[in-house]
Design an enzyme around this catalytic site. Structure first.
Site, mmCIF file in Angstrom:
data_model
loop_
_atom_site.group_PDB
_atom_site.id
_atom_site.type_symbol
_atom_site.label_atom_id
_atom_site.label_comp_id
_atom_site.label_asym_id
_atom_site.label_seq_id
_atom_site.Cartn_x
_atom_site.Cartn_y
_atom_site.Cartn_z
ATOM 1 C CG ASN A 80 68.086 51.424 103.084
ATOM 2 O OD1 ASN A 80 68.411 52.496 103.227
ATOM 3 N ND2 ASN A 80 67.790 50.477 102.073
ATOM 4 C CE LYS B 32 72.966 58.256 100.688
ATOM 5 N NZ LYS B 32 72.093 57.826 100.845
ATOM 6 C CG ASP C 231 67.854 49.625 88.801
ATOM 7 O OD1 ASP C 231 67.797 50.520 89.850
ATOM 8 O OD2 ASP C 231 68.357 49.290 88.142
ATOM 9 C CB VAL C 232 64.732 53.056 93.440
ATOM 10 C CG1 VAL C 232 64.610 51.452 93.870
ATOM 11 C CG2 VAL C 232 67.083 52.903 93.206
ATOM 12 C CE1 TYR D 48 76.316 57.169 99.877
ATOM 13 C CE2 TYR D 48 76.695 58.443 101.189
ATOM 14 C CZ TYR D 48 76.248 57.686 101.148
ATOM 15 O OH TYR D 48 75.360 56.914 102.134
#
Length: 275
Positions: free
Chosen positions: A111, A184, A84-85, A180
């Site tokens: 990613n 980004k 789990d990053v 989101y």
């Protein structure tokens, strides 16, 4: 020997996060087919095993769908690590496992990401939903980049490459996508900082901004998604293999060259201009 394929003695090593499906799986398959050793990182072991099976099938000349789920013979060049990053301990364990198995790291494909809950207006978005997207998309990318930097800086020969998955949302938002889109846009700042700070250590960093690759995450594009004018419209998608080809090109460049930013998108998606 194929110029893109490497022998065991000069085989390079990559970490792919979010490797259990979609873009991560396609990139892992392409890297491995080109001769890279690949560490697969993701939250679900079973989907990582499915990716490993797809990699094995691709090396054997079969289509990825021909490999039974979980049937992935280990050849030493594939490593799966449940990660789990957003959790620092998980990230530390991932890169420690890569260092122990391979002794060096040449590529990180940052990613892993999540869109978060869809269809929720900005004023109604729970803080917990915002935080989950930020923790995965931004903090997770930072933690992995930090760990990769440490390995790449210390290893001999020094250096390596980081490729961040940005998204066309790093340039233009969709309706109801504040978390989101914000992450980004932040990814672009992370990419620039990594690229600058990595110069002295031969660490190159670039970003790929992807629009409408055909994955489970973009399945809704085929059914119709909300446009800026409030209407629903079906959007075209592209083969995820075309994304993998672009990442592979970026990854295979010598460290003296870098693709700083690349956009690969479905040609007729409503992104350029006004739709």
């Amino acid at each position: 020997m194929d110029a893109m394929r490497r022998t065991d003695t000069d085989r390079r090593t990559a970490v792919v996060t979010g490797a259990g499906s979609g873009i991560g799986r396609a990139v892992a398959v392409a890297l491995n087919a080109a001769g890279w050793s690949v560490a697969l990182a993701g939250r679900r072991v079973e989907t990582l095993e499915e990716t490993a099976a797809a990699m094995s099938a691709a090396r054997d000349g079969a289509g990825p769908g021909d490999a039974p789920a979980g049937d992935a013979p280990r050849d030493g060049h594939v490593l799966t690590v449940r990660t789990d990053v957003s959790q620092p301990a998980d990230v530390d364990a991932l890169f420690a496992a890569v260092h122990e198995r391979y002794g060096r790291l040449d590529l990180l494909f940052n990613n892993a990401g999540t869109f978060g809950p869809g269809g929720i207006a900005l004023e109604d978005l729970p803080l917990s939903a915002w935080q989950k997207v930020v923790d995965t998309n931004l903090t997770g990318a930072f933690l992995c980049a930090q760990a990769a930097f440490r390995l790449m800086k210390a290893q001999k020969p020094q250096g390596g490459r980081i490729i961040n998955n940005g998204s066309v949302s790093a340039h233009a938002p969709r309706p109801d996508s504040v978390a989101y889109t914000a992450t980004k846009h932040a990814m672009t700042g992370l990419t620039k900082s990594l690229s600058l700070d990595g110069r002295r250590y031969r660490i190159a960093c670039g970003q790929i901004d992807i629009g409408n690759a055909a994955t489970d995450m973009t399945e809704r594009m085929r059914r119709g998604v909300k446009q800026a004018n409030g209407e629903l419209a079906v959007e075209p998608v592209m083969d995820v293999a075309d994304v993998a080809t672009t990442v592979l090109h970026m990854a295979e460049l010598p460290l003296e060259a870098n693709v700083q930013f690349a956009t690969v998108m479905a040609t007729t998606m409503p992104y350029v201009g006004r739709g």
